[in-house]
Scaffold this active site. Structure first.
Site, short mmCIF file in Angstrom:
data_model
loop_
_atom_site.label_atom_id
_atom_site.label_comp_id
_atom_site.label_asym_id
_atom_site.label_seq_id
_atom_site.Cartn_x
_atom_site.Cartn_y
_atom_site.Cartn_z
N ALA A 155 0.82 -1.34 -0.01
CA ALA A 155 0.07 -0.04 -0.02
C ALA A 155 0.38 1.33 0.17
CB ALA A 155 -0.96 0.05 1.36
N ASP A 156 0.60 2.08 -0.71
CA ASP A 156 0.98 4.03 -0.22
C ASP A 156 0.47 4.16 0.61
OD1 ASP A 156 -1.14 4.91 -2.07
OD2 ASP A 156 0.25 4.61 -4.16
N SER A 157 0.74 5.68 0.38
CA SER A 157 0.02 6.43 1.52
C SER A 157 -2.00 6.33 0.86
CB SER A 157 0.75 7.88 2.07
OG SER A 157 0.75 8.75 0.15
#
Lengths: 416, 78
Positions: free
Chosen positions: B35-37
């Protein structure tokens, strides 16, 4: 400083006629219509209930689910068409990616994303629950951004927005950057995906679209006496433009040379074309001057020709003013008769059509011609209904957008 | 596994496009599940919607693993 030569070394397309360049070209040459009843939403209450959709499309055929979900459909189309062009040009290896840019075109951007997020908010109790991907999916430049991220292209990167002229403007901008030496290769073209409730409803309100619901395939009929508006299309067209010495040094296949671009504005009305065609006269004159050619050197004009009562006539009036007697030797055709109108993607797929026509020596037709329009000069060759064989040395692609934006691009058969 | 834990896992599998076997209690959204932010923000929003809770930003910052999400929601879900 002397300007550098720029050539086309890769092509890509996902269109209502086919989802690759060869399939698209096959549809064009066969004179196929891409129109059919709308499947993307329930259009039963809309004035127009048909469009030119990309057939059998599923993002899962192109993207991992998680990746596809983060892109609006217009960006998915952009990535698919540019992937084909990039692969075609052999750009992924042995090229300095700091010198590769992306200049894309889209008239609207993520309309479906915008519509759905606003609808969700309106359905709720006023508590904002906007998705974090809403803005990055919606903004028009997410197309060029995604193309660069996927491929590592670190050169100039932006999107041009000028309604239906958007992707001719992106092509001319790319041409200018390359001839000025600001990059060596630019992936360009444009995409649109506006077959949504808001898109169809909005264009219907403008009374711009055909309402020939009982016979969708003949809805788009440019230059026919009974034309009643454009047919909305969707998809993307991509070109790899490359500085000539750079292309030669790496042994790239060269499709054509881009030799000129012209821009102008009608300065007349936000949606209606100037009936005198003065802005369109100016844009073609600008393009021919930039290319350094005479009108009688042009073989083929891929017209804007959207099938609207006013627009088609104004463009033809302008062509006759610019080309004079030479207009009778031209092949003129509107491939929108087959693809529908891709709005900001039109310049991209029509540039691909013009270059393929040049490659094959075949002019794709203006289909759906039933009745001559007495207002249009019957001595002109509109390439009605059936493709015509013709050696094409120089082709001009015209696109005009709401706002009065006009753009013409000139391609020439490549000679060393 | 609790009903809440099942639902949390299903949301993570759907949103992050990962395999069920990867969604262990210790798995970190960003370090293990890709996951990214922005994905993390979306996950928190999905949890809020599914469990009808409002997760304040300062508490959302402490939800970094599958197990942390389950414990938080088991405690706060209505």
């Amino acid at each position: 400083m002397s300007l550098r030569r720029v050539v086309v070394t890769g092509l890509g397309a996902i269109t209502p006629l086919g989802s690759t360049v060869p399939a698209y070209w096959e549809g064009l040459r066969a004179g196929k219509s891409g129109a059919a009843p709308i499947t993307r939403f329930d259009a039963s209450k809309f004035k127009t209930r048909f469009a030119c959709e990309v057939k059998g499309y599923s993002p899962d055929n192109y993207f991992p689910t998680k990746e596809g979900r983060k892109m609006d459909l217009f960006t998915q189309f952009a990535v698919i068409a540019s992937d084909e062009a990039i692969k075609d040009a052999g750009l992924l290896e042995g090229v300095n990616k700091d010198r590769v840019g992306v200049i894309w075109g889209s008239g609207i951007g993520g309309l479906k994303t915008f519509q759905d997020e606003c609808f969700n908010f309106a359905k709720g109790d006023g508590t904002p629950r906007y998705n974090p991907f809403f803005i990055p999916k919606m903004i028009a430049d997410s197309s060029s951004g995604n193309i660069s991220i996927k491929n590592g292209f670190r050169g100039p990167n932006f999107v041009t927005t000028s309604a239906c002229a958007s992707s001719s403007d992106s092509i001319v901008a790319a041409y200018n950057f390359l001839r000025l030496g600001m990059a060596d290769v630019i992936v360009t073209g444009g995409s649109e995906a506006a077959i949504t409730e808001a898109g169809v409803g909005g264009f219907n309100a403008l009374k711009a679209m055909s309402e020939r619901n009982d016979d969708p395939e003949t809805g788009s009929r440019p230059y026919d006496k009974d034309r009643d508006g454009f047919v909305l299309g969707e998809g993307a067209g991509a070109l790899v433009l490359e500085e000539y010495e750079h292309a030669k040094a790496r042994g790239a296949k060269i499709y054509a040379e881009i030799i000129g671009g012209g821009l102008s504005s009608d300065a007349y009305h936000i949606t209606a074309p100037d009936p005198t065609g003065e802005g369109v006269v100016l844009v073609m004159q600008n393009a021919l001057r930039d290319a350094g050619i005479r009108p009688d050197e042009v073989d083929y004009i891929n017209t804007h020709g959207t099938s609207t009562p006013l627009g088609d006539g104004a463009e033809i009036t302008a062509i006759q003013k610019v080309f004079g007697e030479a207009a009778y030797n031209l092949n003129i055709s509107s491939t929108k008769s087959m693809t529908g109108h891709l709005l900001g993607g039109a310049g991209g797929i029509e540039a691909v059509a013009s270059i393929m026509a040049m490659q094959h020596g075949i002019v794709p037709p203006t289909i759906n011609h039933f009745t001559d329009d007495p207002e249009l000069d019957a001595r002109l060759n509109f390439t009605f209904n059936k493709a015509q064989e013709r050696e094409i040395n120089i082709a001009v692609s015209n696109t005009f957008g709401f706002g009065g934006h006009n753009t013409s691009v000139v391609f020439r058969k490549f000679r060393d | 596994m609790s009903e809440i834990a099942e639902k949390v896992k299903a949301i993570i599998i759907d949103k992050l496009g990962v395999e069920a076997s990867e969604v262990t209690p210790e798995a970190s959204f960003t370090n293990d599940l890709g996951a990214d932010s922005l994905d993390t923000v979306e996950l928190i929003m999905e949890f809020e919607k599914e469990f009808n809770v409002s997760i304040p930003d300062d508490q959302a910052e402490n939800i970094g693993t599958v197990g942390q999400a389950i414990s938080y929601l088991e405690e706060h879900a209505k």
